[in-house]
Design a protein around this motif. Structure first.
Motif, PDB file in Angstrom:
ATOM      1  N   ILE A 421       0.656  -1.401   0.171  1.00 22.99           N
ATOM      2  CA  ILE A 421      -0.178   0.096   0.030  1.00 22.99           C
ATOM      3  C   ILE A 421       0.910   1.421  -0.090  1.00 22.99           C
ATOM      4  CG2 ILE A 421      -1.641   1.361   1.362  1.00 22.99           C
ATOM      5  CD1 ILE A 421      -2.701  -1.586   2.680  1.00 22.99           C
ATOM      6  N   SER A 552      -5.856  -2.304   6.593  1.00 19.14           N
ATOM      7  CA  SER A 552      -4.554  -1.612   6.795  1.00 19.14           C
ATOM      8  C   SER A 552      -4.602  -0.288   7.600  1.00 19.14           C
ATOM      9  CB  SER A 552      -3.919  -1.340   5.386  1.00 19.14           C
ATOM     10  OG  SER A 552      -3.001  -0.406   5.445  1.00 19.14           O
ATOM     11  N   ASN A 557      -2.716  -4.641  11.256  1.00 20.90           N
ATOM     12  CA  ASN A 557      -1.479  -4.462  10.637  1.00 20.90           C
ATOM     13  C   ASN A 557      -0.587  -3.575  11.452  1.00 20.90           C
ATOM     14  OD1 ASN A 557      -0.988  -6.260   8.298  1.00 20.90           O
ATOM     15  ND2 ASN A 557      -2.863  -5.101   7.609  1.00 20.90           N
ATOM     16  N   PHE A 558      -1.270  -2.679  12.470  1.00 24.41           N
ATOM     17  CA  PHE A 558      -0.408  -1.836  13.158  1.00 24.41           C
ATOM     18  C   PHE A 558      -0.130  -2.557  14.509  1.00 24.41           C
ATOM     19  CE2 PHE A 558      -2.751   0.769  10.148  1.00 24.41           C
ATOM     20  CZ  PHE A 558      -1.548   1.921   9.838  1.00 24.41           C
ATOM     21  N   LEU A 559       1.126  -2.165  14.890  1.00 22.42           N
ATOM     22  CA  LEU A 559       1.544  -2.388  16.034  1.00 22.42           C
ATOM     23  C   LEU A 559       1.040  -1.529  17.252  1.00 22.42           C
ATOM     24  CD1 LEU A 559       3.515  -4.399  17.329  1.00 22.42           C
ATOM     25  CD2 LEU A 559       5.264  -2.555  17.256  1.00 22.42           C
ATOM     26  N   LEU A 560       0.373  -1.892  18.120  1.00 25.56           N
ATOM     27  CA  LEU A 560       0.235  -1.037  19.244  1.00 25.56           C
ATOM     28  C   LEU A 560       1.106  -0.999  20.266  1.00 25.56           C
ATOM     29  CD1 LEU A 560      -3.688  -1.414  19.107  1.00 25.56           C
ATOM     30  CD2 LEU A 560      -2.576   0.308  18.267  1.00 25.56           C
ATOM     31  N   ALA A 561       2.353  -0.446  20.393  1.00 25.67           N
ATOM     32  CA  ALA A 561       3.550  -0.820  20.874  1.00 25.67           C
ATOM     33  C   ALA A 561       2.972  -0.824  22.383  1.00 25.67           C
ATOM     34  CB  ALA A 561       4.478   0.305  20.753  1.00 25.67           C
ATOM     35  N   ASN A 562       3.606  -1.773  23.204  1.00 28.83           N
ATOM     36  CA  ASN A 562       3.218  -2.037  24.624  1.00 28.83           C
ATOM     37  C   ASN A 562       1.885  -2.090  24.648  1.00 28.83           C
ATOM     38  OD1 ASN A 562       6.054  -2.029  24.871  1.00 28.83           O
ATOM     39  ND2 ASN A 562       6.222   0.010  25.591  1.00 28.83           N
TER      40      ASN A 562
END
Lengths: 562, 562
Positions: A421, A552, A557-562
């Motif tokens: 994308i 997307s 597909n996104f990292l939700l950090a922590n």
């Protein structure tokens, strides 16, 4: 250029030599280093055997045109069949990959081949369009990744030069013969060979390249260069000076005296000044005529066409006719080819009539002088008498656009569609494994290429279908079409280590190209500002694209950090 | 791009493979058919053994520049040494030459080699100029005629792409590293190989082409492509997930947890939103880092540099640093490379300072995005932080001028000078066998190439000489020059069937190119509107040209018919 006889009737060249040659030309090391570093990373992560699929396509039709030709498939098939690393290859890779690379990876490479790879492809020589996936390469992730650069290299230039040749053919019209003569201007020996092969497939008739004749059975042609003409200075250099008649009288005749007689008659007829005629040029023509009396086609502009070359040609040709030979014609290699050809033809007619020599009414005029697509098109519009056009530099280097820009994109891994994308929508890819159908109208003209998901049932003739044309501003709007005929555009070309189609000779593929081009509507074939051909996604595929884009944009597909 | 180690230190590749490869690439049939018809005509006339000399030169410096580089000599030497027709070659020629060809001619071909040919040539990698005869090929007329197309093919593209690379190098300045990566856009496999070889010789530092590393010892480089990044979707695909520190503690550490910790610190430092970070991209970076912890240089613009790629890189690289590894850098492959590189560098500095990681102050930034000579020059003028530039299409296809246009002209037969006199003075040739001297000024800059007759004594340092510069309106006017130093430009390169110079490795020739370019005055090296370098004829040679022209205009070369 009838001069030397062609080998077009023979088999299509020694295939063994051709295949050996490709293994030498495209060994598996002929690729970008990052293919190996990526393959290693896949291997290290245990992902190397994951089933994956890549697609090969280009984003814009070349030369600002409305179509391209697809070529290079057979070389790709041979490449896949021969894809195997030697010990020497692997030893070299040990020296260029980072020291951290585990030794077992090199054994993995040593054992690799393409037995797990399946290639589905548009047939060689088909008219194709931007954004249509031309090839699908499916197999173990690490292997299909390693194939990228080589496949692109084998398809890109072959398709480009084939398309360029087809445009020259369209510009020249169907009547004129086209001779490819670009070897000396190509990207080295193999560039020249590829150019000769695919120019012929794209619609040229002849090549000057002898090796292309040898390998691919392309008719070869050519007679003499200026250096031959300027290597002579005097009639004393002509030896032997005699020629026996083609039929009848066995005693050889003094061709110099015979020609001198004709030369004065020609000068008289044309009101030409004999004092401006080059003796060296006449000597060269005579020598060549004595060597090849049935193949007399000299270059006549080494000095001056009107004052020397044309007069010398007519004299020698008339002498040959008197001895029952049939001269072939002349070559013009500089200046205004159109106007010169008209003058030359006028002189041929005059001589033919005055001296009652019918052969003079069918002499060939060959023209060559830095011909581009544009000058070919201009030439076709002007009055001229050129029968054969020789094209070199602009054909083989594709000056108008020297690269096609095919790309090779991942569309599926482990059964999951993959999509790149991009913020630039032109650079986004279309996910999933697909089928491609070509839809024809009632007149037999293709009007739409439909890209579907593999699992979808094919469109049917006479049944309306709704789809989403690509590259329009309103890409979200569906259109409806009813095909009169539907064909599946791609076929299996390689599977389980084997080529699954019988190979075609260059002549057979060339014939296919002409058929494929003939069915294309003229509005897509116009060299300037053609109408765009429609390439569309099926409803299901469009839905998948939309879902992946949406997904997307807002979730997994996104990292939700922590 | 330090990633994979280079092989530049090793020998210059397996020469055996290279030479075999050339025999396959440039067999003696890879030529224009008319070379054979002319050879036959010479043979038939008993002229085939007449001593003759041809010269190879080009008429205009490429790319609108002030110079070219000469390349392809070593391939020409190998071609001459291996020039021999096989039975198979000759059998094929029987089918394409006219039936009238006498059988003994084919035996003549079968027995041919280049033992009677002498090649004098400018050394490979020398700065050269239009109209200077670069090579002289002397030998039996029929043989040297047969060599024409192959020699042109081997010199033309090699010199063109080498010159193009040198211009990219000039545009880039000496500091930046240049990576050639054009294989997929070249004219087939061999075009790609030639491009890699001569781009390196012309001044590039690295190639992506593994086979070029194998054959020519060119340092190869490359890490990962977008397809690698997009092949990952989730952190679950990372395997193994642990990495042992480079030194010290032997127990492997969970790299995912370690990186996640760094990622939140990086986001906090930069005020970035963690919710826009791509999990698949992070997974790809982690996998690659675990495979090659010392060679971590990912492409960071598969999704968004600022919102995802750069953050993911910093997190993984900081984790690697914590484990005593040294990350290498990042690659940018789209958009405005200059401004992105400035932003990226700023983030590297910030992280380096905040987290006290010295390695972040020496990270490499690699840029690639359809770079042309012009965009390279613009890039050099703008503020940017790009350390390595990757160049593909515009380098290998030489979009600005895709062919050099070398020609091969007859200058002497049987000791008599030959000259092509054209109505276009640019197309006339300079007759006779020659010596070429390069004259330098007191600062060591070459300022004039002097073309003399072979028999003339060479110009002497400190002694004024009078000569006739070519290509000026007043070509009849002599000028006087006093050289501080004189060198003979051409050397014997092939004689009696043998190569008479030790071959140079690609690296050695590359060094010569840089020296040759350094001595050239900047006014000739300017990429736009350079000052023309002077090429001149000696007085004796000028006199010969004038005599032949005059002779040609009024006497013996004309046939006074009857």
């Amino acid at each position: 250029m009838a001069a030397p006889s062609s080998s077009s009737g023979s088999a299509s060249g020694p295939r063994g030599a051709m295949e050996r040659c490709l293994r030498e030309r495209a060994p598996p090391l002929l690729t970008d280093l990052y293919q190996f570093t990526m393959a290693y990373a896949y291997w290290r992560a245990g992902r190397h055997r994951e089933p994956a699929a890549f697609e090969l396509f280009f984003r814009d039709n070349p030369f600002g045109g409305g179509f391209s030709l697809f070529a290079g498939l057979h070389d790709c098939q041979l490449f896949l069949r021969g894809f195997r690393f030697t010990d020497e290859d692997v030893d070299f890779l040990r020296t260029v990959l980072p020291p951290a690379t585990e030794p077992a990876f090199f054994q993995f490479l040593r054992d690799l081949d393409c037995s797990g790879v399946t290639l589905r492809s548009v047939p060689e020589g088909t008219v194709v369009f931007a954004r249509v996936p031309l090839m699908e390469v499916a197999g173990p992730l690490a292997v299909v990744q390693l194939l990228e650069t080589s496949l692109l290299c084998l398809v890109n230039y072959a398709s480009l030069v084939c398309s360029n040749a087809a445009r020259f053919r369209l510009a020249a019209g169907p009547r004129r013969k086209l001779l490819e003569m670009g070897l000396r201007r190509a990207q080295g020996p193999d560039g020249g060979l590829t150019a000769s092969r695919y120019s012929y497939i794209g619609g040229f008739d002849l090549t000057s390249n002898v090796q292309a004749g040898f390998l691919f059975g392309i008719p070869v042609a050519g007679t003499i260069a200026h250096s031959y003409v300027t290597s002579f200075t005097s009639l004393e250099e002509v030896w032997p000076q005699t020629l026996a008649a083609a039929s009848g009288v066995p005693d050889p005749v003094d061709l110099i005296s015979l020609t001198k007689g004709w030369l004065s008659r020609v000068c008289e007829l044309l009101g030409a000044a004999p004092g401006k005629i080059r003796e060296g040029e006449l000597a060269a023509f005579l020598s060549f005529a004595i060597a090849y009396p049935q193949n007399f086609l000299p270059v006549i502009d080494s000095y001056s066409v009107g004052c020397s070359g044309l007069l010398n040609f007519c004299a020698v040709a008339l002498a040959l006719c008197e001895l029952d030979y049939r001269p072939v014609g002349v070559r013009l290699d500089s200046g205004d080819l159109c106007s010169q050809s008209v003058d030359v033809r006028r002189v041929f007619r005059l001589c033919g009539e005055r001296f009652s020599v019918p052969a003079f009414h069918s002499l060939l005029i060959v023209g060559s002088n830095n011909i581009s697509e544009q000058s070919m098109a201009e030439l076709s519009k002007k009055e001229n008498e050129i029968d054969v056009v020789g094209v070199g530099t602009h054909l083989v280097t594709c000056t108008k656009q020297p690269s096609l820009g095919c790309v090779y994109k991942l569309v599926e891994v482990r059964g999951r569609p993959r999509m790149k994308i991009s913020e630039d929508p032109e650079k986004s890819t279309v996910p999933g494994r697909k089928s491609v159908y070509r839809l024809e109208d009632a007149e037999g003209h293709p009007f739409l290429d439909l890209v579907c998901l593999e699992a979808e049932s094919p469109p049917e003739a006479g049944v309306p279908l709704s789809c989403y044309p690509l590259g329009r501003d309103d890409s979200a709007a569906a259109s409806s079409f009813t095909p009169a005929r539907v064909t599946c555009l791609r076929q299996e070309a390689f599977s389980r280590g084997q080529i699954t189609q019988p190979p075609c000779s260059a002549a057979e593929t060339r014939a296919k190209v002409q058929i494929s081009l003939q069915t294309l509507h003229p509005r897509h074939k116009r060299l300037q500002e053609p109408d765009a051909y429609t390439v569309a996604l099926s409803e299901k595929l469009h839905k998948l694209v939309t879902e992946i884009r949406r997904g997307s944009a807002d979730d997994s597909n996104f990292l939700l950090a922590n």
